[in-house]
Motif scaffolding. Sequence first.
Motif, PDB file in Angstrom:
ATOM      1  N   GLN A 250      39.238  42.793  30.472  1.00 19.94           N
ATOM      2  CA  GLN A 250      38.723  41.914  31.522  1.00 19.94           C
ATOM      3  C   GLN A 250      39.432  42.153  32.849  1.00 19.94           C
ATOM      4  O   GLN A 250      38.790  42.202  33.904  1.00 19.94           O
TER       5      GLN A 250
ATOM      6  N   ASP B 210      43.232  33.052  31.145  1.00 19.85           N
ATOM      7  CA  ASP B 210      42.792  33.633  29.872  1.00 19.85           C
ATOM      8  C   ASP B 210      42.030  34.925  30.128  1.00 19.85           C
ATOM      9  O   ASP B 210      40.814  34.922  30.290  1.00 19.85           O
ATOM     10  N   THR B 211      42.740  36.037  30.173  1.00 18.42           N
ATOM     11  CA  THR B 211      42.112  37.336  30.421  1.00 18.42           C
ATOM     12  C   THR B 211      42.690  38.386  29.483  1.00 18.42           C
ATOM     13  O   THR B 211      43.890  38.396  29.207  1.00 18.42           O
ATOM     14  N   SER B 212      41.828  39.259  29.025  1.00 20.31           N
ATOM     15  CA  SER B 212      42.264  40.394  28.215  1.00 20.31           C
ATOM     16  C   SER B 212      42.514  41.592  29.121  1.00 20.31           C
ATOM     17  O   SER B 212      42.198  41.567  30.311  1.00 20.31           O
ATOM     18  N   THR B 213      43.050  42.638  28.544  1.00 19.06           N
ATOM     19  CA  THR B 213      43.302  43.860  29.315  1.00 19.06           C
ATOM     20  C   THR B 213      42.005  44.432  29.866  1.00 19.06           C
ATOM     21  O   THR B 213      41.934  44.866  31.019  1.00 19.06           O
TER      22      THR B 213
END
Length: 278
Positions: free
Chosen positions: A81, A76-79
């Motif tokens: 992050q 679960d990672t965003s750009t």
Amino acid sequence: MDLAFASPFYPANGRKPILDIKPLSSSTLNRKLSSQKTSPCMATVATQTSQAYDFVLENKKHDLLRAIQDTQRGLDTSTDQRSSIEEALVNVEGYNMGFPIDLVKLDGTWRLQYTSAPDVLVLLEAAARLPFFQVGQIFQKFECRDQSKGGVIRNVVRWSIPSLLEEQEGATLLVSAKFTIVSVRNIYLQFEEITVQNIKISEELQGLIAPAILPRSFLSLQILQFIRAFRAQIPVRDPGRESVGGLYYLSYLDDNMLLGRAVGGGGVFVFTRAQPLD
């Protein structure tokens, strides 16, 4: 004023040596005294520099662990992050560049804290979506302490099927490979086999096989023993053919942290030291 020191002089007749007195100039003496006075100061400065270096490095490692803290090991990672994690990775890696791989430090068990490797993320994604599949801890175990050019690496995945196996650690998937050092920081992996072992069935399933209210028969005990001892091995290569392999860049290594990059876009890995596995 000149002082003097004594050195042995052996006469031609072979008798006991006598002392030949040689002068020691005052300038030479001053240099020696000056050296003796400044050495402790230099040692203190070196110690303080080393402590400052260690302090900064530990802060960089802490920043990296904080960046990956809420990512579910990379699932679960965003750009933003991923960008922050990559920056934190590079900051730590900069402290280890150019140093050869220390196999003594590498030897042991490492727990996965974060990865962007697709072949690992697919397992984590399956566990998140499928109610009948769980993925527990993931480890890399290196066996290379007494080696000089390589060793053995085992990728260990704890997994389970709820209600049938124990939670999180109902079974173990083991991917074994040999590795050789091919450059200062690169190792080449040659995968050998995949093994499923250490099956631990749940209490519910044990109750179905051998009910607690009835005497356990010889057959039911044999079934339970067979399940516990079950071990399935799948060779990764065929006899006479080259095994599947890959290049792995160990970008950082110390006593409690290991960072790696699978060469060719295979993702990054962040590991911390773990207790030895059985």
